[in-house]
Scaffold this active site. Structure first.
Site, PDB file in Angstrom:
ATOM      1  CE1 TYR A  39      47.837  41.133  47.709  1.00  0.00           C
ATOM      2  CE2 TYR A  39      48.527  40.118  49.812  1.00  0.00           C
ATOM      3  CZ  TYR A  39      47.794  40.252  48.500  1.00  0.00           C
ATOM      4  OH  TYR A  39      46.629  39.072  48.556  1.00  0.00           O
ATOM      5  CD1 TRP A  43      45.860  46.566  50.213  1.00  0.00           C
ATOM      6  CD2 TRP A  43      47.899  46.526  49.375  1.00  0.00           C
ATOM      7  NE1 TRP A  43      45.707  45.981  49.036  1.00  0.00           N
ATOM      8  CE2 TRP A  43      46.856  46.131  48.324  1.00  0.00           C
ATOM      9  CE3 TRP A  43      49.119  46.665  48.975  1.00  0.00           C
ATOM     10  CZ2 TRP A  43      47.502  45.796  47.130  1.00  0.00           C
ATOM     11  CZ3 TRP A  43      49.581  46.395  47.939  1.00  0.00           C
ATOM     12  CH2 TRP A  43      48.914  45.811  47.214  1.00  0.00           C
ATOM     13  N   GLY A 166      37.820  44.650  51.715  1.00  0.00           N
ATOM     14  CA  GLY A 166      38.983  43.876  52.135  1.00  0.00           C
ATOM     15  C   GLY A 166      38.867  42.307  52.153  1.00  0.00           C
ATOM     16  CG  ASP A 168      40.146  41.051  47.939  1.00  0.00           C
ATOM     17  OD1 ASP A 168      40.072  41.858  48.991  1.00  0.00           O
ATOM     18  OD2 ASP A 168      41.330  41.007  47.373  1.00  0.00           O
ATOM     19  NE  ARG A 201      46.007  36.087  44.795  1.00  0.00           N
ATOM     20  CZ  ARG A 201      45.986  37.003  45.289  1.00  0.00           C
ATOM     21  NH1 ARG A 201      45.881  37.286  46.845  1.00  0.00           N
ATOM     22  NH2 ARG A 201      45.460  38.249  44.561  1.00  0.00           N
ATOM     23  CD  GLU A 394      47.287  36.960  51.635  1.00  0.00           C
ATOM     24  OE1 GLU A 394      47.967  36.395  50.907  1.00  0.00           O
ATOM     25  OE2 GLU A 394      46.541  37.832  51.092  1.00  0.00           O
TER      26      GLU A 394
HETATM   27  C1  DGY Z   1      44.649  41.649  45.590  1.00  0.00           C
HETATM   28  O1  DGY Z   1      45.245  42.399  44.670  1.00  0.00           O
HETATM   29  O2  DGY Z   1      44.456  40.615  45.839  1.00  0.00           O
HETATM   30  C2  DGY Z   1      44.325  42.755  46.966  1.00  0.00           C
HETATM   31  O3  DGY Z   1      43.824  42.026  47.982  1.00  0.00           O
HETATM   32  C3  DGY Z   1      43.346  43.906  46.381  1.00  0.00           C
HETATM   33  O4  DGY Z   1      43.394  44.632  47.395  1.00  0.00           O
END
Ligand code: DGY
Length: 424
Positions: A39, A43, A166, A168, A201, A394
């Site tokens: 990231y 953000w 937020g 996701d 993910r 995270e």
């Molecule tokens: C991502 O790209 O995974 C972010 O969480 C999007 O905000």
């Protein structure tokens, strides 16, 4: 299966040094990236939580973090969820996909949970000076949420994209996302999978839908009315609604502090408070998000189901705490992002199970506000133990306590500095 519960590997003072080091290392001059490469931009809600961490040892830098974010505010009042201050090749989708130009600085076309008023209030209570410009920016941002994401004034706030929540890839979004047509999505290359284990993910089928929704917004010029009218994804989010309701109460406080009348804010608070009960799903016994196109509620609770007290809604406090108690019996560390008893629970996959430090902070803050101090303390202790054992990733596996997702994560560091690493 043997549960490999994480054990403390560091002393609290070492974690504090480490947390400061993470903020410094992730500092890009006026804003802090959540973590490098995965990231690499600013953000929105990350930055605001991170300001709390900076305030513990560099209050000037804390204020700069917020100033930088607010410099990206759009004429509509919206503040984008990502601000692309630089060009970076390690993240997808970038500005060419979002297509928000010519507005500068370039950013995404959606927003993120509006925690600013709550953070600014806390900083002011800690002794930082109150910036009238910040309060005005927050007022314009909140007004945007109501105008753009609750145009029919139902008292619940919609999201137009899972990323706007937020949170996701919650299972809450699975049914609404199923209706999103992905046939127009052009071939693309995910960058996240080169950096983090794919098991942590979102699935490819989710990403296809995320991109179809970005394309929908871009094709409609990110026009709020067109999105409210026709976005294939339009879901009333209990997370955003709770966070905005809390933030509105804090904005009223900030407004009074400036010697101004918060009547307009109070009016919005009344509408959100009256609307909140719509989230209650009697079949689950929890506050759940619901699809505004079909009226259907999500069929399980999430960590946002425990934000009612944070929002200032205590009508069902007993039921909320009973449910939290049932979750606590089903996992090792509080609070998983998704119901640990549900078949869709996945302890490693992003928002389908892992514990997030800043969500814990919000839940515990709300529970302490209503006098549920024992639960607030249990959640703080879980967060403290997780960070002590596994550092500042995270998020965390709620069963084993091990690190999940990106490493050296700024908001986890900030939550340690401002709350989890403090004496209770
Ligand atoms: C991502 O790209 O995974 C972010 O969480 C999007 O905000």
């Amino acid at each position: 299966m043997t549960v490999d519960t994480a054990r403390p590997t560091a002393a609290p003072e070492d974690r504090t040094t480490e947390a400061r080091g993470i903020l410094r290392a992730n500092d890009r001059g006026g804003y802090t990236v959540p973590t490098e490469r995965l990231y690499p931009f600013q953000w929105n809600w990350d930055s605001l939580f991170v300001a709390l961490g900076w305030a513990e040892f560099d209050p000037v830098r804390a204020t700069a973090e917020i100033d930088t974010l607010f410099r990206a505010q759009r004429p509509s009042g919206m503040i984008p969820h990502i601000v692309f201050w630089t060009e970076e090749s390690t993240y997808f989708p970038g500005p060419d996909v979002w297509r928000t130009a010519p507005v500068e600085p370039s950013g995404s076309g959606i927003s993120q949970p509006p925690v600013a008023a709550t953070i600014v209030r806390r900083l002011v209570e800690a002794g930082l000076s109150l910036d009238r410009g910040h309060v005005e920016a927050i007022e314009r941002w909140h007004a945007w949420w109501h105008r753009a994401r609750d145009p029919e004034q139902q008292g619940v706030i919609a999201i137009s994209h899972p990323w706007e929540s937020g949170r996701d890839n919650l299972p809450d979004w699975d049914a609404p996302l199923a209706a999103v047509d992905t046939s127009g999505v052009q071939p693309y290359e995910r960058r996240d999978l080169a950096l983090v284990d794919a098991a942590m993910r979102p699935h490819q089928s989710d990403y296809d839908r995320y991109l179809a929704l970005v394309d929908y917004g871009a094709r409609h010029g990110w026009d709020d009315a067109a999105i409210a009218e026709g976005s294939p994804f339009w879901v009333a989010d209990v997370g955003i609604s709770s966070i905005l309701l809390r933030a509105e109460r804090d904005l009223a406080w900030l407004t009074r502090r400036l010697g101004l009348d918060p009547a307009a804010v109070e009016h919005r608070i009344a509408r959100l408070t009256a609307g909140y009960e719509q989230f209650w799903n009697p079949d689950v016994g929890a506050y759940c998000s619901f699809d505004l196109r079909t009226g259907r509620h999500a069929d399980a609770g999430t960590s946002a189901s425990f934000l009612a007290a944070y929002a200032g809604v205590d009508a069902r406090l007993g039921e909320v705490i009973d449910e939290l108690d049932r979750w606590a019996k089903a996992c090792t560390y509080l609070v998983p992002s998704f119901d640990p008893r549900h078949e869709k629970f996945e302890p490693l996959r992003y928002w389908r199970g892992p514990v997030w430090g800043m969500v814990n902070y919000m839940i515990a803050t709300g529970l302490a506000d209503v006098g549920a101090d024992d639960w607030a303390q249990r959640i703080r202790t879980s967060t403290h133990d997780l960070i002590l054992a596994s550092g500042m990733p995270e998020s965390f596996d709620p069963m084993t306590g091990t690190a999940v997702g990106g490493g050296s994560f700024a908001w986890t560091a900030a939550i340690w500095l401002t709350w989890a690493g403090q004496d209770s």
